[in-house]
Design a protein around this motif. Structure first.
Motif, short mmCIF file in Angstrom:
data_model
loop_
_atom_site.label_atom_id
_atom_site.label_comp_id
_atom_site.label_asym_id
_atom_site.label_seq_id
_atom_site.Cartn_x
_atom_site.Cartn_y
_atom_site.Cartn_z
N ASP A 278 -24.59 74.40 65.23
CA ASP A 278 -24.64 75.41 66.29
C ASP A 278 -24.75 74.68 67.63
O ASP A 278 -25.83 74.21 68.01
CB ASP A 278 -25.83 76.33 66.08
N LEU A 279 -23.63 74.60 68.35
CA LEU A 279 -23.58 73.90 69.63
C LEU A 279 -23.35 74.88 70.77
O LEU A 279 -22.84 74.51 71.83
CB LEU A 279 -22.48 72.84 69.60
N SER A 280 -23.74 76.12 70.56
CA SER A 280 -23.47 77.17 71.54
C SER A 280 -24.24 76.99 72.84
O SER A 280 -23.91 77.60 73.85
CB SER A 280 -23.79 78.54 70.94
N SER A 281 -25.27 76.15 72.83
CA SER A 281 -26.03 75.92 74.06
C SER A 281 -25.27 75.07 75.07
O SER A 281 -25.52 75.13 76.28
CB SER A 281 -27.36 75.23 73.74
N LEU A 282 -24.33 74.27 74.59
CA LEU A 282 -23.63 73.32 75.44
C LEU A 282 -22.72 74.05 76.43
O LEU A 282 -21.93 74.91 76.05
CB LEU A 282 -22.79 72.38 74.57
N ARG A 283 -22.85 73.73 77.71
CA ARG A 283 -22.03 74.38 78.73
C ARG A 283 -21.16 73.40 79.52
O ARG A 283 -20.22 73.80 80.19
CB ARG A 283 -22.89 75.17 79.70
N LEU A 284 -21.48 72.09 79.46
CA LEU A 284 -20.73 71.10 80.23
C LEU A 284 -20.58 69.80 79.45
O LEU A 284 -21.55 69.27 78.92
CB LEU A 284 -21.46 70.80 81.56
N ILE A 285 -19.34 69.32 79.42
CA ILE A 285 -19.03 67.97 78.96
C ILE A 285 -18.36 67.26 80.13
O ILE A 285 -17.35 67.74 80.65
CB ILE A 285 -18.11 67.97 77.73
N ALA A 286 -18.92 66.15 80.54
CA ALA A 286 -18.35 65.41 81.67
C ALA A 286 -18.12 63.97 81.23
O ALA A 286 -18.96 63.37 80.56
CB ALA A 286 -19.27 65.47 82.88
N TYR A 287 -16.98 63.41 81.62
CA TYR A 287 -16.58 62.10 81.14
C TYR A 287 -16.13 61.22 82.30
O TYR A 287 -15.64 61.69 83.32
CB TYR A 287 -15.47 62.21 80.09
N SER A 288 -16.31 59.93 82.11
CA SER A 288 -15.96 58.97 83.15
C SER A 288 -15.81 57.60 82.51
O SER A 288 -16.22 57.38 81.37
CB SER A 288 -17.06 58.93 84.22
N GLY A 289 -15.22 56.67 83.26
CA GLY A 289 -15.12 55.29 82.80
C GLY A 289 -13.74 54.85 82.39
O GLY A 289 -13.41 53.68 82.44
N SER A 290 -12.90 55.80 81.93
CA SER A 290 -11.54 55.49 81.53
C SER A 290 -10.76 56.79 81.42
O SER A 290 -11.36 57.87 81.41
CB SER A 290 -11.52 54.74 80.18
N PRO A 291 -9.41 56.72 81.34
CA PRO A 291 -8.63 57.97 81.25
C PRO A 291 -8.97 58.76 79.99
O PRO A 291 -9.18 58.18 78.92
CB PRO A 291 -7.18 57.46 81.21
N MET A 292 -9.06 60.06 80.12
CA MET A 292 -9.27 60.94 78.97
C MET A 292 -7.91 61.35 78.42
O MET A 292 -7.13 61.99 79.12
CB MET A 292 -10.06 62.17 79.38
N PRO A 293 -7.59 60.98 77.18
CA PRO A 293 -6.29 61.37 76.61
C PRO A 293 -6.12 62.88 76.61
O PRO A 293 -7.06 63.61 76.24
CB PRO A 293 -6.36 60.81 75.19
N PRO A 294 -4.96 63.38 77.01
CA PRO A 294 -4.73 64.83 76.99
C PRO A 294 -4.98 65.45 75.62
O PRO A 294 -5.44 66.60 75.54
CB PRO A 294 -3.26 64.95 77.40
N GLU A 295 -4.69 64.71 74.55
CA GLU A 295 -4.90 65.24 73.21
C GLU A 295 -6.38 65.51 72.96
O GLU A 295 -6.75 66.50 72.33
CB GLU A 295 -4.37 64.25 72.16
N THR A 296 -7.25 64.62 73.48
CA THR A 296 -8.69 64.84 73.32
C THR A 296 -9.14 66.07 74.11
O THR A 296 -9.98 66.84 73.64
CB THR A 296 -9.47 63.60 73.78
#
Length: 513
Positions: A278-296
């Motif tokens: 149950d991950l319904s609490s999660l509201r934000l995922i933020a990423y940095s450091g390298s390109p995020m593949p569009p597939e991901t």
């Protein structure tokens, strides 16, 4: 007394402890510690540092420890004394770690059990070290952490008035390409960065933040624990763990925000039993450091339809965050680091220091008010990176007509093939857009033999997704040929199981040539 003005990290902490003493400040090993409890622990540790070690305002305290309660308490203990923290990247070579401890003339070092053998290798090289505080281990001549944490904190350590321009932390760069540099971070820098973190991510009092990025890196140290304390929110302290363990923490503690590197979120979307949590609490995922593949990104959208996705960018020299790509642009512009934040001065300059028009590649620069004032013990170094009032980052970039920033790679990573400039990041973005590619890094290598006239060749090191192990060199070349000029298409393609990275997620390109 709580309230304004808040001008130092000491003010940040005192203000929140006074207002929300019973609120959970940190969760460690499934136990919640209130702001009042952390404050008592920090007072005890500060008393020990002052009374037993004789540390005072301006002294440096090196830290060789993983994420955990001790690091969190130590941060706020240092604020009571005005002591400067020197968190150390434990993945550096022993001689580099010894250099950092020696260059900062750290009078004391905190050593966790995990790194006691490492410290044993370098102890003789650290002449300035007078005291060692040992966590969960016994070290000859050291004081045990438990002795400090149990001190009755009725003694108020002497501390001169802390001002906004006093040094709070020195966060050394990784040193993978040479002698590491120590960007000096002041209290004023951190207050400024708090605003720049809260605004784009919409952090709030009710948040529970995942703290899985290392505390020797600016995202965790300068953005997460500082903004959490400012708002009176909660951090879940996570040592280095696998994705499944982190997912379990989200479910158990109702975590709302998660900042990390793109590869981490690839493994998240690849979890076979992810739906069982149950991950319904999660509201934000933020990423940095390298390109995020569009597939991901597509997979994250499918598995977390209600979660906002942000790309963010910043440097240790800019304290942390300068640019954010908002959720509404994550799918359409995955290769962009987003727009510059409101209070950040940004320009794209040519080699002569002139601003280039939109759509033109130049060097990404930030105004001096957004950057550190100096590198520790290297007063000559920062001026070498300045063009007037503008700090040259060493990153090639362009800004489009709508204000979106696109990195093209490090200046030192530019590859010249037959007189044509190839920006490594531009090629990397194309490679990771292939559905069977997890991550890729591009470097230039000398051209030899019949191709020596080209000067350099483009080499791509590629990590395939599990379902893409049938991907061949020819497949990738054909794919790139459809999206790049002929001279940009990698002449050499090497497949590997993983890319060598620093703990902050940066690829160590020197190891790819």
């Amino acid at each position: 007394m709580s309230g304004l003005p808040i001008r130092t990290m000491q003010d940040v902490w005192t203000n929140t402890v006074d207002k929300f003493p019973r609120k959970a400040a940190a969760i460690w090993q499934d136990r919640a510690y209130s702001y009042a409890e952390i404050d008592s622990l920090a007072a005890a540790v500060a008393t020990g540092l002052s009374r037993r070690f004789g540390l005072a305002k301006g002294d440096r305290l090196a830290v060789l420890a993983p994420n955990g309660l001790e690091c969190f308490v130590l941060y706020w203990a240092a604020q009571r004394l005005g002591v400067t923290l020197v968190p150390i990247n434990h993945r550096l070579r022993p001689d580099v770690i010894a250099f950092i401890v020696s260059e900062t003339a750290s009078r004391a070092v905190v050593v966790h059990r995990e790194f006691a053998p490492l410290f044993g290798q370098i102890r003789a090289q650290c002449a300035a070290v007078e005291h060692v505080l040992a966590v969960e281990c016994a070290i000859d001549g050291a004081t045990a952490w438990a002795d400090f944490a149990s001190i009755s904190a009725d003694f108020v350590p002497p501390c001169g008035a802390i001002s906004p321009d006093d040094i709070c932390v020195i966060v050394y760069t990784s040193g993978t390409t040479g002698v590491p540099k120590g960007p000096v971070i002041t209290h004023d820098n951190l207050i400024y960065n708090i605003r720049n973190t809260i605004l784009p991510h919409s952090f709030r009092h009710e948040d529970v933040h995942m703290l899985a990025v290392p505390l020797f890196h600016c995202t965790g140290l300068n953005s997460i624990i500082t903004t959490s304390a400012y708002l009176g929110s909660t951090v879940v302290l996570a040592p280095v763990m696998n994705v499944k363990d982190l997912v379990a923490l989200i479910q158990k503690h109702r975590i709302t925000t998660w900042l990390g590197v793109p590869t981490l979120f690839h493994f998240l979307t690849a979890m076979k039993d992810l739906a069982a949590y149950d991950l319904s609490s999660l509201r934000l995922i933020a990423y940095s450091g390298s390109p995020m593949p569009p597939e991901t990104i597509r997979r994250l959208r499918a598995k977390f339809p209600g979660v906002k996705l942000h790309n963010f960018f910043g440097l240790t020299e800019t304290i942390s965050i300068t640019n954010v790509l908002a959720d509404c642009d994550a799918d359409a512009r995955p290769e962009s680091i987003g727009k510059v934040l409101p209070e950040v001065g940004q320009k794209i300059l040519d080699d002569a220091g002139r601003e280039v028009p939109a759509g033109t590649v130049g060097e990404l620069c930030f105004h001096r008010t957004e950057v550190i004032r100096e590198y520790w013990n290297r007063p000559d170094l920062l001026p070498q990176s300045m063009a007037g009032d503008w700090f040259r980052t060493g990153d090639f970039a362009l800004v489009d007509d709508d204000g979106y920033v696109y990195l093209k790679g490090r200046k030192k990573d530019m590859i010249i093939v037959g007189g044509e400039n190839v920006y490594a990041l531009e090629v990397e973005n194309v490679l990771v857009s292939h559905g069977k590619v997890l991550e890729a890094a591009v470097v230039g290598v000398p051209a030899t033999g019949i191709r020596s006239y080209l000067g350099e060749l483009v080499k791509a090191v590629v990590v395939r997704r599990e379902e893409g192990m049938d991907l061949t060199e020819n497949d990738l070349r054909r794919f790139c040929s459809e999206k790049l000029a002929s001279y940009q298409v990698p002449q050499i393609i090497e497949f590997r199981d993983a890319l060598p990275r620093t703990p902050s997620g940066k690829v160590m390109k020197a190891e790819l040539k």
